[in-house]
Design a protein around this motif. Structure first.
Motif, mmCIF file in Angstrom:
data_model
loop_
_atom_site.group_PDB
_atom_site.id
_atom_site.type_symbol
_atom_site.label_atom_id
_atom_site.label_comp_id
_atom_site.label_asym_id
_atom_site.label_seq_id
_atom_site.Cartn_x
_atom_site.Cartn_y
_atom_site.Cartn_z
ATOM 1 N N LEU A 1 0.780 -1.339 -0.086
ATOM 2 C CA LEU A 1 0.223 0.337 -0.144
ATOM 3 C C LEU A 1 0.690 1.638 -0.114
ATOM 4 O O LEU A 1 0.029 2.916 -0.513
ATOM 5 N N GLU B 1 -1.315 -3.402 7.327
ATOM 6 C CA GLU B 1 -2.361 -2.622 7.445
ATOM 7 C C GLU B 1 -3.777 -2.789 8.074
ATOM 8 O O GLU B 1 -4.280 -1.912 9.107
ATOM 9 N N GLU B 2 -3.576 -4.542 7.921
ATOM 10 C CA GLU B 2 -5.205 -4.786 9.047
ATOM 11 C C GLU B 2 -4.681 -4.467 11.162
ATOM 12 O O GLU B 2 -5.259 -4.569 11.437
ATOM 13 N N ASP C 1 -5.378 -1.098 11.340
ATOM 14 C CA ASP C 1 -6.822 -0.438 11.446
ATOM 15 C C ASP C 1 -6.821 -0.866 13.141
ATOM 16 O O ASP C 1 -7.795 -0.203 13.524
ATOM 17 N N HIS D 1 -1.409 -4.650 2.708
ATOM 18 C CA HIS D 1 -3.134 -5.392 2.723
ATOM 19 C C HIS D 1 -2.539 -6.227 2.558
ATOM 20 O O HIS D 1 -2.433 -6.706 1.888
#
Length: 183
Positions: free
Chosen positions: A6, A63-64, A67, A89
C-alpha cells in the motif's frame, strides 16, 4: 483478495527521542523507490545497533494491524506512523515466521525479502505515539510487524509500480512476534 503493497515510507525528518535522535518519523512517498541490501533510498536509521543493516533493511507493517490500533486508540494510524518502511494489505505479518520470504513485485521480478527477527521496539515508539510505555503495550499485543532483509538484486518497489506481494512461508521458523520490548 491478493496481498499488496500500500505504501513505501521513508524518513521525513529526524526527531529527538527520549534518549537519542530517531528516524521513526516515516511518511509515504509517491512512485517507486530504489531498494538496496541496506534499505530504501532516501531513508535512514539513527541507531544502527538496533536498526538497519542487512538483517533489518526494511520494516513491514500490515494495514490490518494499523486498523486494529486505530480502533483501540480511537485515532488515525497513517502509513509510517510506527516507523515502518512497507505498509501492506492482505499479508499476515502478525503471524510471520523468521525465515518467511515475501516477493514484492511480479512473480519473477521485483525484490525478495526475508523476515529476519522479531521487532523489539524502544521508547522512541512511545514518544512518537505520545503514550508512556506504549512500546510495551505494542509488543504485548503481538502486532509488532516484521524487520526484513532484502534477499535479491537491487530493484525498485512502490504501490505505483503495481507491486503485489506473494509469500513463501517456512513452517519451522521462530515467530516474528516473540520478542520482549526493550525498556
Amino acid at each position: 483478495m491478493s496481498a499488496r503493497l500500500l505504501a513505501v515510507n521513508v524518513v521525513h525528518e529526524l526527531i529527538r527521542g527520549p534518549t537519542r535522535w530517531t528516524a521513526i518519523d516515516k511518511r509515504p512517498v509517491s512512485g517507486a523507490v530504489a531498494v538496496t541490501e541496506l534499505g530504501l533510498a532516501g531513508d535512514e536509521q539513527c541507531d544502527t545497533r538496533y536498526h538497519g543493516g542487512p538483517d533489518k533493511a526494511l520494516y513491514a507493517y500490515a494495514e490490518e494491524d494499523a486498523d486494529w490500533w486505530s480502533a483501540e486508540l480511537d485515532r488515525e494510524i497513517p502509513p509510517g506512523l510506527f516507523g515502518e518502511n512497507l505498509t501492506t494489505h492482505g499479508l499476515d505479518i502478525t503471524g510471520a515466521l523468521v525465515g518467511e520470504r515475501w516477493r514484492i513485485g511480479g512473480p519473477t521480478t521485483g525484490i525478495l525479502v526475508e523476515v529476519r527477527s522479531p521487532r523489539d521496539p524502544c521508547g522512541n515508539l512511545s514518544a512518537r505515539m505520545g503514550i508512556p510505555k506504549f512500546h510495551r503495550r505494542f509488543v504485548a499485543t503481538g502486532r509488532v510487524g516484521a524487520p526484513t532483509s532484502r534477499c535479491s538484486r537491487p530493484d525498485r518497489c512502490g504501490p505505483a509500480t503495481g507491486s503485489s506481494l506473494s509469500t513463501a512461508p517456512v513452517r519451522d521458523g521462530q515467530s516474528a512476534r516473540s520478542q520482549p520490548a526493550r525498556r
